[in-house]
Design an enzyme around this catalytic site. Structure first.
Site, PDB file in Angstrom:
ATOM      1  N   THR A 167      38.337  42.981  20.550  1.00  0.00           N
ATOM      2  CA  THR A 167      38.632  44.146  21.112  1.00  0.00           C
ATOM      3  C   THR A 167      40.022  44.381  21.136  1.00  0.00           C
ATOM      4  O   THR A 167      40.571  45.386  21.202  1.00  0.00           O
ATOM      5  CB  THR A 167      38.267  44.096  22.702  1.00  0.00           C
ATOM      6  OG1 THR A 167      38.980  42.935  23.346  1.00  0.00           O
ATOM      7  CG2 THR A 167      36.939  44.047  22.823  1.00  0.00           C
ATOM      8  N   CYS A 168      41.074  43.300  20.771  1.00  0.00           N
ATOM      9  CA  CYS A 168      42.417  43.611  20.725  1.00  0.00           C
ATOM     10  C   CYS A 168      42.640  44.311  19.098  1.00  0.00           C
ATOM     11  O   CYS A 168      43.686  44.941  19.190  1.00  0.00           O
ATOM     12  CB  CYS A 168      43.353  42.416  20.580  1.00  0.00           C
ATOM     13  SG  CYS A 168      43.168  41.614  22.083  1.00  0.00           S
ATOM     14  N   ILE A 169      41.844  44.054  18.385  1.00  0.00           N
ATOM     15  CA  ILE A 169      42.168  44.627  16.957  1.00  0.00           C
ATOM     16  C   ILE A 169      40.953  45.812  16.631  1.00  0.00           C
ATOM     17  O   ILE A 169      40.834  45.974  15.472  1.00  0.00           O
ATOM     18  CB  ILE A 169      42.417  43.797  15.914  1.00  0.00           C
ATOM     19  CG1 ILE A 169      40.967  42.775  15.772  1.00  0.00           C
ATOM     20  CG2 ILE A 169      43.367  42.935  15.786  1.00  0.00           C
ATOM     21  CD1 ILE A 169      40.953  41.836  14.209  1.00  0.00           C
TER      22      ILE A 169
END
Length: 65
Positions: free
Chosen positions: A48-50
């Site tokens: 979810t960070c990228i």
């Protein structure tokens, strides 16, 4: 025969939420565009960070994993 995502309870909204953590587009947009990567993995995963969704290349019978 065509496959409908809604037949299995999977929607574009649920895929977006799994891949990005957001159930709808942010007002100012994503800082990174969501992407899909195909890899030799057993289970689908997301970062979810990228905003990346990783899908398996091969179909696996999950009953034996």
């Amino acid at each position: 025969m065509s496959f409908q995502l809604e037949d299995e309870g999977v929607t574009i909204k649920s895929i977006l939420k799994f891949a990005t953590g957001a159930s709808k587009d942010p007002l100012l947009g994503f800082s990174k565009n969501p992407t899909i990567q195909f890899a030799k993995v057993i289970f689908p995963s997301a970062s979810t960070c990228i905003n990346e969704l990783v899908l398996p290349v091969e179909i696996v019978d999950y009953e034996f994993v």
